[in-house]
Design a protein around this motif. Structure first.
Motif, mmCIF file in Angstrom:
data_model
loop_
_atom_site.group_PDB
_atom_site.id
_atom_site.type_symbol
_atom_site.label_atom_id
_atom_site.label_comp_id
_atom_site.label_asym_id
_atom_site.label_seq_id
_atom_site.Cartn_x
_atom_site.Cartn_y
_atom_site.Cartn_z
ATOM 1 N N VAL A 40 1.006 -1.389 -0.026
ATOM 2 C CA VAL A 40 0.098 0.041 0.013
ATOM 3 C C VAL A 40 0.863 1.330 0.046
ATOM 4 O O VAL A 40 2.096 0.996 0.504
ATOM 5 C CB VAL A 40 -1.308 0.076 1.419
ATOM 6 C CG1 VAL A 40 -1.869 -1.328 1.105
ATOM 7 C CG2 VAL A 40 -0.085 0.031 2.558
ATOM 8 N N ARG A 41 0.242 2.344 -0.376
ATOM 9 C CA ARG A 41 1.184 3.597 -0.594
ATOM 10 C C ARG A 41 0.415 4.498 0.588
ATOM 11 O O ARG A 41 -0.619 5.073 0.304
ATOM 12 C CB ARG A 41 1.112 4.206 -1.931
ATOM 13 C CG ARG A 41 1.588 3.328 -3.095
ATOM 14 C CD ARG A 41 1.362 3.753 -4.320
ATOM 15 N NE ARG A 41 0.054 3.692 -4.808
ATOM 16 C CZ ARG A 41 -0.654 2.208 -5.313
ATOM 17 N NH1 ARG A 41 0.116 1.439 -5.461
ATOM 18 N NH2 ARG A 41 -1.690 2.386 -5.690
ATOM 19 N N ARG A 42 1.083 4.712 1.638
ATOM 20 C CA ARG A 42 0.472 5.604 2.619
ATOM 21 C C ARG A 42 1.066 7.180 2.594
ATOM 22 O O ARG A 42 2.513 7.269 2.523
ATOM 23 C CB ARG A 42 1.131 4.934 3.964
ATOM 24 C CG ARG A 42 0.363 5.496 5.210
ATOM 25 C CD ARG A 42 0.754 4.718 6.374
ATOM 26 N NE ARG A 42 -0.056 3.234 6.223
ATOM 27 C CZ ARG A 42 0.318 2.185 6.781
ATOM 28 N NH1 ARG A 42 1.040 2.277 7.812
ATOM 29 N NH2 ARG A 42 -0.478 1.041 6.700
ATOM 30 N N HIS A 60 -3.578 3.853 -0.052
ATOM 31 C CA HIS A 60 -3.674 3.731 -1.484
ATOM 32 C C HIS A 60 -3.059 2.666 -2.078
ATOM 33 O O HIS A 60 -2.006 2.351 -1.873
ATOM 34 C CB HIS A 60 -3.530 5.102 -2.186
ATOM 35 C CG HIS A 60 -3.589 4.941 -3.822
ATOM 36 N ND1 HIS A 60 -2.643 5.647 -4.572
ATOM 37 C CD2 HIS A 60 -4.653 4.767 -4.244
ATOM 38 C CE1 HIS A 60 -3.306 5.493 -5.831
ATOM 39 N NE2 HIS A 60 -4.300 4.714 -5.699
ATOM 40 N N TYR A 61 -3.852 1.758 -2.685
ATOM 41 C CA TYR A 61 -3.478 0.285 -3.156
ATOM 42 C C TYR A 61 -4.048 -0.087 -4.500
ATOM 43 O O TYR A 61 -5.013 0.191 -4.894
ATOM 44 C CB TYR A 61 -3.895 -0.626 -2.049
ATOM 45 C CG TYR A 61 -5.175 -0.962 -1.890
ATOM 46 C CD1 TYR A 61 -6.021 -1.971 -2.412
ATOM 47 C CD2 TYR A 61 -5.667 -0.381 -0.590
ATOM 48 C CE1 TYR A 61 -7.532 -2.021 -2.239
ATOM 49 C CE2 TYR A 61 -7.100 -0.456 -0.496
ATOM 50 C CZ TYR A 61 -7.926 -1.469 -0.869
ATOM 51 O OH TYR A 61 -8.998 -1.277 -0.622
ATOM 52 N N GLY A 62 -3.081 -0.911 -5.153
ATOM 53 C CA GLY A 62 -3.745 -1.519 -6.426
ATOM 54 C C GLY A 62 -3.362 -0.562 -7.624
ATOM 55 O O GLY A 62 -2.703 0.493 -7.500
ATOM 56 N N PRO A 63 -4.036 -0.932 -8.731
ATOM 57 C CA PRO A 63 -4.547 -2.065 -9.181
ATOM 58 C C PRO A 63 -3.601 -3.192 -8.808
ATOM 59 O O PRO A 63 -2.369 -3.447 -9.324
ATOM 60 C CB PRO A 63 -5.146 -2.002 -10.617
ATOM 61 C CG PRO A 63 -4.115 -0.892 -11.118
ATOM 62 C CD PRO A 63 -3.662 -0.154 -10.124
ATOM 63 N N LEU A 88 -13.646 1.260 -2.581
ATOM 64 C CA LEU A 88 -12.946 0.543 -3.727
ATOM 65 C C LEU A 88 -13.056 1.318 -5.116
ATOM 66 O O LEU A 88 -14.157 1.926 -5.421
ATOM 67 C CB LEU A 88 -13.502 -0.757 -3.876
ATOM 68 C CG LEU A 88 -13.090 -1.856 -2.761
ATOM 69 C CD1 LEU A 88 -13.900 -3.275 -2.961
ATOM 70 C CD2 LEU A 88 -11.506 -1.874 -2.752
ATOM 71 N N PHE A 89 -12.076 1.058 -6.066
ATOM 72 C CA PHE A 89 -12.252 1.490 -7.479
ATOM 73 C C PHE A 89 -12.532 0.394 -8.167
ATOM 74 O O PHE A 89 -13.413 0.328 -9.242
ATOM 75 C CB PHE A 89 -11.190 2.158 -7.890
ATOM 76 C CG PHE A 89 -10.700 3.377 -7.283
ATOM 77 C CD1 PHE A 89 -11.552 4.504 -6.770
ATOM 78 C CD2 PHE A 89 -9.470 3.640 -6.716
ATOM 79 C CE1 PHE A 89 -11.148 5.389 -5.898
ATOM 80 C CE2 PHE A 89 -8.853 4.392 -6.003
ATOM 81 C CZ PHE A 89 -9.804 5.640 -5.635
ATOM 82 N N HIS A 135 -8.200 -2.561 -6.044
ATOM 83 C CA HIS A 135 -8.019 -1.233 -6.199
ATOM 84 C C HIS A 135 -8.522 -0.474 -5.382
ATOM 85 O O HIS A 135 -10.004 -0.364 -5.614
ATOM 86 C CB HIS A 135 -7.844 -0.963 -7.707
ATOM 87 C CG HIS A 135 -7.406 0.426 -8.099
ATOM 88 N ND1 HIS A 135 -7.761 0.808 -9.419
ATOM 89 C CD2 HIS A 135 -6.679 1.276 -7.440
ATOM 90 C CE1 HIS A 135 -6.909 2.086 -9.311
ATOM 91 N NE2 HIS A 135 -6.344 2.271 -8.417
ATOM 92 N N GLY A 136 -8.244 0.498 -4.511
ATOM 93 C CA GLY A 136 -8.912 1.290 -3.892
ATOM 94 C C GLY A 136 -8.124 1.958 -2.694
ATOM 95 O O GLY A 136 -6.781 2.172 -2.855
#
Length: 350
Positions: A40-42, A60-63, A88-89, A135-136
């Motif tokens: 994940v991107r924090r 923020h994670y994904g896809p 979620l996306f 992704h979300g």
């Protein structure tokens, strides 16, 4: 979602600092469940800024391709003093918690969990029939002191307000926002004045958002080239603006569609300490929460060594309750640091 860092740093969350212009907050990569798991991107918390309104955590994670992997697997873990906001996306996540909730969240739907004095939950990619990509964003909000004693509870909202204006689609998942002359008001429970919204833009489209000038805001860019108040915000970065603006402008570059998430709210008026998954006001709050959780973990039966379906019966009356149905036992809390956890004074207080 849990903070799965084995050595979590003390995060001292102070009331919002006001600055002119746009402040760019760059993400750091955090493995969710170990170095071989999804990353994940924090963007918050971090040293330069730990809160945006009541928002205190942003992953923020994904896809991510989950078609041939286990996907997201976050075993039962505790929370205190905050709300978790799952958005979620793409994909699906199955939520279980100690108040008996079992709910799948999908794009355009909101899973909102309020911890109060204590709750536990798990999150996982469904084992069968799930979409191939995940992704979300996972967000947390700090509860004010007046809400720390609320009963833990869970909400799912599948019908959220949406506005479509000049090539832009804005969906408000919590709080309120004015778009194109319409007030969008989410039915989700919020304990401080705030907003959380997804913004989708066609190539070259621009949207003007009417906001409360007393609030601070930040924009997390998911995809595409995005300018926030005239400043380019790179993908996975968070662009922050201080209070004082009655409107905010978000614009997509001409080459491709763009997507972003807006968070904001009234600057949080209380200093709080966030360590691991616990939010408190004092060092003693954190120590007590960790001790209560670890006492509960210690009551696991033999099934907790793998293949557990919940806590042992003796844990049922504990502070954090039981999570039933997850395929393994709960997470253990990391060791506390040797130093005392202390809130830092807010700007201007020394």
């Amino acid at each position: 979602m849990s903070n799965l860092e084995t050595r979590p740093a003390e995060q001292v969350c102070t009331a919002g600092e006001q600055r002119d212009g746009i402040e760019l907050l760059t993400p750091r990569d955090v493995p969710l469940g170990g170095p071989r798991a999804m990353n994940v991107r924090r963007t918050i918390p971090q040293r330069s800024r730990s809160l945006v309104g009541a928002w205190c955590f942003s992953d923020h994670y994904g896809p991510d391709d989950v078609s041939s992997s286990a996907g997201m697997q976050v075993p039962p873990h505790p929370h205190t003093g905050l709300q978790t906001v799952s958005w979620l996306f793409e994909g699906e996540i199955l939520h279980r918690d100690s108040v008996g909730s079992l709910q799948t969240v999908r794009p355009g739907e909101l899973n909102l969990m309020t911890a109060g004095a204590g709750i536990s939950h798990s999150e996982e990619s469904p084992s069968e029939g799930r979409p191939p990509r995940l992704h979300g964003v996972q967000l947390w909000t700090a509860l004010p002191g007046s809400a720390l004693g609320v009963d833990p509870h869970f909400e799912h909202h599948g019908d959220l307000p949406v506005a479509r204006v000049d090539g832009a689609v804005v969906q408000v998942f919590i709080g309120r926002l004015a778009v194109g002359g319409r007030d969008l008001d989410s039915p989700a429970t919020a304990y401080t004045p705030l907003v959380g919204a997804q913004i989708d833009l066609e190539p070259g489209a621009e949207v003007r958002l009417a906001v409360d000038p007393a609030h601070e805001h930040a924009l997390l860019v998911d995809t595409g080239a995005v300018a926030f108040e005239g400043c380019a915000v790179p993908t996975s970065n968070l662009g922050y603006v201080a209070p004082g603006r009655p409107a905010l402008v978000v614009r997509a570059g001409a080459g491709a569609p763009a997507r972003a998430v807006l968070i904001g709210g009234l600057p949080f008026a209380e200093d709080v300490i966030m360590w691991w998954n616990f939010m408190g006001r004092t060092h003693e709050d954190i120590v007590r929460a960790r001790d209560d959780w670890m006492a509960q973990v210690a009551e696991l039966g033999p099934a907790g060594q793998g293949g557990a379906t919940g806590y042992a019966d003796g844990a049922a009356g504990r502070r954090f309750g039981q999570v039933h149905g997850y395929s393994s036992g709960p997470l253990r809390a990391p060791a506390l640091p040797d130093l005392r956890l202390k809130p830092r004074a807010r700007p201007g207080q020394g």
